[in-house]
Motif scaffolding. Structure first.
Motif, PDB file in Angstrom:
ATOM      1  N   GLY A 180      59.630  49.298  -3.281  1.00  0.00           N
ATOM      2  CA  GLY A 180      59.232  49.508  -1.899  1.00  0.00           C
ATOM      3  C   GLY A 180      58.195  50.607  -1.845  1.00  0.00           C
ATOM      4  O   GLY A 180      57.189  50.571  -2.545  1.00  0.00           O
ATOM      5  N   LYS A 181      58.456  51.633  -1.046  1.00  0.00           N
ATOM      6  CA  LYS A 181      57.524  52.760  -0.942  1.00  0.00           C
ATOM      7  C   LYS A 181      57.978  53.953  -1.788  1.00  0.00           C
ATOM      8  O   LYS A 181      57.469  55.061  -1.628  1.00  0.00           O
ATOM      9  CB  LYS A 181      57.391  53.181   0.525  1.00  0.00           C
ATOM     10  N   TYR A 182      58.951  53.748  -2.657  1.00  0.00           N
ATOM     11  CA  TYR A 182      59.451  54.827  -3.526  1.00  0.00           C
ATOM     12  C   TYR A 182      58.766  54.781  -4.890  1.00  0.00           C
ATOM     13  O   TYR A 182      58.568  53.700  -5.464  1.00  0.00           O
ATOM     14  CB  TYR A 182      60.959  54.679  -3.777  1.00  0.00           C
ATOM     15  N   LEU A 183      58.472  55.948  -5.439  1.00  0.00           N
ATOM     16  CA  LEU A 183      58.011  56.072  -6.819  1.00  0.00           C
ATOM     17  C   LEU A 183      59.187  56.549  -7.651  1.00  0.00           C
ATOM     18  O   LEU A 183      59.891  57.496  -7.268  1.00  0.00           O
ATOM     19  CB  LEU A 183      56.878  57.098  -6.923  1.00  0.00           C
ATOM     20  N   LEU A 184      59.408  55.900  -8.800  1.00  0.00           N
ATOM     21  CA  LEU A 184      60.556  56.218  -9.652  1.00  0.00           C
ATOM     22  C   LEU A 184      60.040  56.657 -11.021  1.00  0.00           C
ATOM     23  O   LEU A 184      59.497  55.847 -11.772  1.00  0.00           O
ATOM     24  CB  LEU A 184      61.451  54.979  -9.806  1.00  0.00           C
ATOM     25  N   LEU A 205      65.251  44.459   4.759  1.00  0.00           N
ATOM     26  CA  LEU A 205      64.984  43.018   4.777  1.00  0.00           C
ATOM     27  C   LEU A 205      63.871  42.655   3.801  1.00  0.00           C
ATOM     28  O   LEU A 205      63.974  41.684   3.062  1.00  0.00           O
ATOM     29  CB  LEU A 205      64.619  42.552   6.195  1.00  0.00           C
ATOM     30  N   VAL A 206      62.782  43.412   3.834  1.00  0.00           N
ATOM     31  CA  VAL A 206      61.680  43.261   2.874  1.00  0.00           C
ATOM     32  C   VAL A 206      61.205  44.670   2.548  1.00  0.00           C
ATOM     33  O   VAL A 206      61.002  45.478   3.454  1.00  0.00           O
ATOM     34  CB  VAL A 206      60.494  42.470   3.467  1.00  0.00           C
ATOM     35  N   ALA A 207      61.021  44.967   1.273  1.00  0.00           N
ATOM     36  CA  ALA A 207      60.645  46.331   0.870  1.00  0.00           C
ATOM     37  C   ALA A 207      59.135  46.530   0.915  1.00  0.00           C
ATOM     38  O   ALA A 207      58.383  45.644   0.505  1.00  0.00           O
ATOM     39  CB  ALA A 207      61.153  46.607  -0.546  1.00  0.00           C
ATOM     40  N   GLY A 208      58.711  47.673   1.432  1.00  0.00           N
ATOM     41  CA  GLY A 208      57.332  48.103   1.202  1.00  0.00           C
ATOM     42  C   GLY A 208      56.336  47.885   2.310  1.00  0.00           C
ATOM     43  O   GLY A 208      55.240  48.424   2.264  1.00  0.00           O
ATOM     44  N   LEU A 209      56.705  47.045   3.317  1.00  0.00           N
ATOM     45  CA  LEU A 209      55.756  46.809   4.404  1.00  0.00           C
ATOM     46  C   LEU A 209      55.822  47.934   5.426  1.00  0.00           C
ATOM     47  O   LEU A 209      56.888  48.464   5.707  1.00  0.00           O
ATOM     48  CB  LEU A 209      56.080  45.492   5.114  1.00  0.00           C
TER      49      LEU A 209
END
Ligand SMILES: [Zn+2]
Length: 305
Positions: free
Chosen positions: A58-62, A167-171
Motif C-alpha cells: 500500500g502506502k507503507y515502506l518496509l 478494500l484496496v491498498a495504495g489508492l
C-alpha cells in the motif's frame, strides 16, 4: 499525499542507496515521529543492523534488517531520501539514519503525521492500517472478482470505497479520481450499484492509471519528492485531478470539483453521469499547482497505455 506510485518510486530510488548498507547511528530529532517502540529502544535495536531489502505494501515502506522490520508511513508530507552529510539540514528534519558509507537517510515531514514503527521477529506493534491492508492493486491476485467482492453490497460511494485501504491498498485522492474518470463512473455512485461490466472497467482503469503513474515516477502536486529529491512526472498526464474549470479531454464539458467522501473530487459531469437523487456540494477550485507546465496535448482519456 503520496499514494502507491509515489511510495513505489521512493522505494525504487532508495533501494540502490540503502540496501546492503549498515546503519551506524540513528539520530532522532523529533521523538513523536517514532511511533513504536520508545525512541531509545528504536535506536538501540537499529544501530549496527544491515538493510537487506525494501518492500512496499500500500502506502507503507518496509525495510528489512535481519529479523527487524522498519515500517515507514509518509502520510501527508513525509519525505525519505538519501543525501550527503554536507547537504544543509532541512527545516522539518526529524530523523537521520547514518549509513556506513557516510551518506544519510533523512526523514523530513512538514506536517508531522508520518513516522516509523520498528517490529521485532514477532511483529508485535504492527500498525493496524498495515495489518488490515487490502490487496495490492498491481499484483496478479487483484482480479475483477476481488474488486467486485470488495464493492458488493456497499451503500457508501465508490470513491469512499476505493479510498478505504482495507478494500484496496495504495489508492488516494488523485488516482481514485483518475481511475473513476477512466472508467466513466461517477464518484458518488453507491459502490454496491456498479454493474459487473463497470467493475471490470474500473479494475482495468485502476491498474492502468497506477502502472502509468509508477512509470512516470509519481505525481508531484505540492510536496512529494522521490528518494533522490526529484519531482515525479505524472502531473501533466492527469485527466481530471486538479483540472476543475478546464475542458474534459474527452468531450470538452467543464470538469467539476465537488465534495465526495469529504474529499475534493474531480469529474466530468457528461462522461460520468451523476446517480439520481444524490446532491453534490460544489467545491471552489483553487488555482492549479503553481508553475505547472501547460498541457501540450490532451490525451484521449481511458488509455494510459
Ligand atoms: Zn467528458
Amino acid at each position: 499525499m503520496p499514494e502507491l506510485p509515489e511510495v513505489e518510486t521512493v522505494r525504487r530510488t532508495l533501494y540502490p542507496r540503502v540496501v546492503g548498507r549498515r546503519l551506524e547511528r540513528v539520530e532522532i530529532l523529533t521523538e513523536r515521529q517514532i511511533f513504536h517502540p520508545d525512541p531509545g529502544t528504536f535506536r538501540a535495536e537499529l544501530e549496527g543492523a544491515v538493510f537487506d531489502d525494501i518492500e512496499r505494501r500500500g502506502k507503507y515502506l518496509l525495510f528489512s534488517l535481519g529479523p527487524l522490520l522498519l515500517v515507514a508511513h509518509l502520510r501527508m508530507s513525509g519525505h525519505l531520501f538519501v543525501c550527503g552529510p554536507e547537504a544543509p539540514r532541512q527545516k522539518h528534519l526529524h530523523v537521520v539514519f547514518h549509513l556506513d558509507d557516510g551518506q544519510e537517510l533523512r526523514y523530513v515531514d512538514q506536517r508531522k503525521f508520518g513516522g516509523f514503527h520498528l517490529l521485532g521477529p514477532d511483529r508485535q506493534g504492527m500498525p493496524r492500517g498495515l495489518a488490515n491492508l487490502g490487496p495490492e492493486p498491481l499484483s496478479p491476485s487483484f482480479t475483477p472478482d476481488v474488486l467486485a467482492a470488495a464493492l458488493a453490497g456497499r451503500q457508501t460511494s465508490v470513491k469512499a470505497a476505493l479510498l478505504n485501504q482495507a478494500l484496496v491498498a495504495g489508492l488516494g485522492n488523485i488516482y481514485v479520481d483518475e481511475a473513476l474518470f477512466c472508467a466513466r463512473i461517477h464518484p458518488a455512485r453507491p459502490a454496491g450499484t456498479l454493474t459487473e461490466e463497470e467493475v471490470a472497467r474500473l479494475h482495468g482503469c485502476i491498474r492502468r492509471v497506477l502502472a502509468r503513474a509508477v512509470e512516470k515516477r509519481g505525481t508531484t502536486f505540492s510536496l512529494y519528492r522521490d528518494g533522490e529529491g526529484n519531482e515525479g512526472d505524472m502531473y501533466d498526464e492527469l485527466q481530471v485531478f486538479d483540472r476543475a474549470g478546464e475542458p474534459c479531454p474527452a468531450c470538452g464539458t467543464t470538469i467539476q470539483k465537488v465534495a465526495v467522501a469529504q474529499r475534493g473530487t474531480h469529474f466530468c459531469p457528461r462522461c460520468q453521469p451523476a446517480p439520481e437523487g444524490v446532491a453534490l456540494t460544489p467545491v471552489r477550485a483553487r488555482p492549479g499547482r503553481r508553475g505547472r507546465s501547460v498541457r501540450v496535448a490532451a490525451e484521449p482519456p481511458g488509455t494510459y497505455e
